[in-house]
Write a protein that holds these residues in place. Structure first.
Motif, PDB file in Angstrom:
ATOM      1  N   ASP A   1       0.774  -1.130  -0.133  1.00 13.07           N
ATOM      2  CA  ASP A   1       0.153  -0.041   0.169  1.00 13.07           C
ATOM      3  C   ASP A   1       0.891   1.399   0.054  1.00 13.07           C
ATOM      4  N   ARG A   2       1.853   1.424   0.803  1.00 10.25           N
ATOM      5  CA  ARG A   2       2.785   2.449   1.026  1.00 10.25           C
ATOM      6  C   ARG A   2       3.527   2.480  -0.280  1.00 10.25           C
ATOM      7  N   GLN A   3       4.129   1.780  -1.076  1.00 12.17           N
ATOM      8  CA  GLN A   3       4.659   1.835  -2.398  1.00 12.17           C
ATOM      9  C   GLN A   3       3.787   2.288  -3.312  1.00 12.17           C
ATOM     10  N   VAL A   4       2.637   1.692  -3.416  1.00 10.19           N
ATOM     11  CA  VAL A   4       1.709   2.158  -4.497  1.00 10.19           C
ATOM     12  C   VAL A   4       1.252   3.476  -4.524  1.00 10.19           C
ATOM     13  N   SER A   5       1.189   4.072  -3.183  1.00  9.71           N
ATOM     14  CA  SER A   5       0.637   5.252  -2.550  1.00  9.71           C
ATOM     15  C   SER A   5       1.773   6.528  -3.216  1.00  9.71           C
ATOM     16  N   ALA A   6       2.865   6.222  -2.892  1.00  8.42           N
ATOM     17  CA  ALA A   6       4.176   6.719  -3.418  1.00  8.42           C
ATOM     18  C   ALA A   6       4.163   6.899  -4.981  1.00  8.42           C
ATOM     19  N   PHE A   7       4.259   5.611  -5.485  1.00  7.91           N
ATOM     20  CA  PHE A   7       4.150   5.618  -6.770  1.00  7.91           C
ATOM     21  C   PHE A   7       3.112   6.679  -7.631  1.00  7.91           C
ATOM     22  N   VAL A   8       1.667   6.570  -7.126  1.00 10.94           N
ATOM     23  CA  VAL A   8       0.827   7.389  -7.741  1.00 10.94           C
ATOM     24  C   VAL A   8       0.928   8.788  -7.198  1.00 10.94           C
ATOM     25  N   GLY A   9       1.372   9.094  -5.817  1.00 13.15           N
ATOM     26  CA  GLY A   9       1.878  10.520  -5.499  1.00 13.15           C
ATOM     27  C   GLY A   9       0.505  11.164  -4.548  1.00 13.15           C
ATOM     28  N   GLN A  10      -0.506  10.091  -4.193  1.00 14.17           N
ATOM     29  CA  GLN A  10      -1.411  10.322  -3.221  1.00 14.17           C
ATOM     30  C   GLN A  10      -2.170   8.849  -2.698  1.00 14.17           C
ATOM     31  N   PRO A  11      -2.799   9.183  -1.739  1.00 14.07           N
ATOM     32  CA  PRO A  11      -3.401   8.058  -1.133  1.00 14.07           C
ATOM     33  C   PRO A  11      -4.058   7.198  -1.960  1.00 14.07           C
ATOM     34  N   THR A  12      -4.156   5.829  -2.036  1.00 15.83           N
ATOM     35  CA  THR A  12      -4.676   4.945  -2.724  1.00 15.83           C
ATOM     36  C   THR A  12      -5.584   3.841  -1.903  1.00 15.83           C
ATOM     37  N   PRO A  13      -6.666   3.332  -2.402  1.00 18.55           N
ATOM     38  CA  PRO A  13      -7.207   2.358  -1.789  1.00 18.55           C
ATOM     39  C   PRO A  13      -6.398   0.975  -1.347  1.00 18.55           C
ATOM     40  N   PRO A  14      -6.617   0.411  -0.304  1.00 16.53           N
ATOM     41  CA  PRO A  14      -5.542  -0.576   0.078  1.00 16.53           C
ATOM     42  C   PRO A  14      -6.133  -1.795  -0.664  1.00 16.53           C
ATOM     43  N   VAL A  15      -4.794  -2.700  -0.698  1.00 16.89           N
ATOM     44  CA  VAL A  15      -5.201  -4.034  -1.583  1.00 16.89           C
ATOM     45  C   VAL A  15      -6.043  -4.869  -0.403  1.00 16.89           C
ATOM     46  N   ASP A  16      -6.544  -5.949  -1.270  1.00 20.46           N
ATOM     47  CA  ASP A  16      -7.383  -6.839  -0.277  1.00 20.46           C
ATOM     48  C   ASP A  16      -6.440  -7.777   0.588  1.00 20.46           C
ATOM     49  N   ARG A  17      -6.780  -7.518   2.059  1.00 16.08           N
ATOM     50  CA  ARG A  17      -6.212  -8.208   3.053  1.00 16.08           C
ATOM     51  C   ARG A  17      -6.321  -9.615   3.161  1.00 16.08           C
ATOM     52  N   ARG A  18      -6.924 -10.219   2.167  1.00 18.35           N
ATOM     53  CA  ARG A  18      -7.100 -11.726   2.231  1.00 18.35           C
ATOM     54  C   ARG A  18      -6.143 -12.224   1.252  1.00 18.35           C
ATOM     55  N   LEU A  19      -5.317 -11.207   0.726  1.00 22.79           N
ATOM     56  CA  LEU A  19      -4.156 -11.869  -0.303  1.00 22.79           C
ATOM     57  C   LEU A  19      -3.122 -12.530   0.515  1.00 22.79           C
ATOM     58  N   ARG A  20      -2.565 -13.615  -0.180  1.00 26.67           N
ATOM     59  CA  ARG A  20      -1.456 -14.145   0.653  1.00 26.67           C
ATOM     60  C   ARG A  20      -0.324 -14.278  -0.372  1.00 26.67           C
ATOM     61  N   LEU A  21       0.252 -13.266  -0.434  1.00 25.14           N
ATOM     62  CA  LEU A  21       1.453 -13.333  -1.464  1.00 25.14           C
ATOM     63  C   LEU A  21       2.726 -13.936  -1.037  1.00 25.14           C
ATOM     64  N   ALA A  22       3.651 -14.561  -1.629  1.00 22.16           N
ATOM     65  CA  ALA A  22       4.889 -14.906  -1.383  1.00 22.16           C
ATOM     66  C   ALA A  22       5.805 -13.966  -1.174  1.00 22.16           C
ATOM     67  N   ARG A  23       6.527 -13.757   0.082  1.00 23.36           N
ATOM     68  CA  ARG A  23       7.747 -12.686   0.097  1.00 23.36           C
ATOM     69  C   ARG A  23       8.414 -12.556  -1.102  1.00 23.36           C
ATOM     70  N   CYS A  24       8.630 -11.200  -1.514  1.00 18.66           N
ATOM     71  CA  CYS A  24       9.532 -11.011  -2.646  1.00 18.66           C
ATOM     72  C   CYS A  24      10.847 -10.655  -2.166  1.00 18.66           C
ATOM     73  N   THR A  25      11.751 -11.313  -2.834  1.00 20.08           N
ATOM     74  CA  THR A  25      13.226 -11.204  -2.472  1.00 20.08           C
ATOM     75  C   THR A  25      13.873 -10.118  -3.291  1.00 20.08           C
ATOM     76  N   ALA A  26      13.070  -9.503  -4.064  1.00 19.67           N
ATOM     77  CA  ALA A  26      13.602  -8.397  -4.763  1.00 19.67           C
ATOM     78  C   ALA A  26      12.928  -7.050  -4.694  1.00 19.67           C
ATOM     79  N   PRO A  27      13.268  -5.808  -4.977  1.00 20.12           N
ATOM     80  CA  PRO A  27      12.196  -4.531  -4.822  1.00 20.12           C
ATOM     81  C   PRO A  27      10.990  -4.890  -5.772  1.00 20.12           C
ATOM     82  N   LEU A  28      10.159  -4.263  -5.259  1.00 19.31           N
ATOM     83  CA  LEU A  28       8.781  -4.493  -6.225  1.00 19.31           C
ATOM     84  C   LEU A  28       8.938  -3.584  -7.474  1.00 19.31           C
ATOM     85  N   ALA A  29       8.272  -3.999  -8.549  1.00 14.24           N
ATOM     86  CA  ALA A  29       8.504  -3.266  -9.756  1.00 14.24           C
ATOM     87  C   ALA A  29       6.893  -2.824 -10.034  1.00 14.24           C
TER      88      ALA A  29
END
Length: 156
Positions: free
Chosen positions: A28-56
């Motif tokens: 959520d923080r990275q998406v808001s920073a990318f857009v430049g304003q607050p954005t809707p939160p991602v669905d909290r039911r998601l279970r995404l594997a930990r990413c070992t690289a910076p998100l693109a």
């Protein structure tokens, strides 16, 4: 040992840490920073594997309707965060300004007809704007901005 037991239990009870999952608050923080304003939160039911690289992060769609969040590792994951219409419009620079000369195009499979016109509104790629042909008393039409100077009108 007894004092550290509650802390250890709290860490192990955290689903994200215990299962090696991506921190959705960080997404959520990275998406808001990318857009430049607050954005809707991602669905909290998601279970995404930990990413070992910076998100693109990148825009998705002609009208920037969503942000694509990708874990750029082999067997990584991709997530699309939908943007409210106002956020997408604010983030996308207009390709056509009010008063610009545009080409108004109507087409179908294998054919296209175009005429010169004027933009009555500003719009980004994919936005619907009002346009009018240059002939006297031309009707006002709604068209989609396809690229700078080109507006496509759908047939009724």
């Amino acid at each position: 040992m007894i004092r550290t037991l509650p802390l250890l239990l709290a860490v192990l009870a955290s689903p994200a840490l215990a299962q090696g999952l991506t921190d959705l608050d960080e997404v959520d923080r990275q998406v808001s920073a990318f857009v430049g304003q607050p954005t809707p939160p991602v669905d909290r039911r998601l279970r995404l594997a930990r990413c070992t690289a910076p998100l693109a992060l990148d825009w998705y769609g002609n009208g920037r309707q969503a942000v694509q969040v990708r874990c750029p590792v082999p067997a990584g994951w991709t997530l699309y965060v939908a943007m409210p219409a106002a956020a997408a419009a604010a983030a996308a620079p207009p390709l056509v300004q009010r008063g610009d000369s545009v080409t108004i195009q109507v087409g179908g499979d294998g054919w296209a007809v175009s005429q010169p016109g004027e933009a009555l509104e500003a719009g980004a790629a994919g936005a619907w704007i009002k346009v009018r042909g240059l002939v006297p008393k031309a009707p006002v039409l709604r068209g989609r901005v396809l690229r700078p100077g080109l507006v496509g009108v759908d047939l009724p």
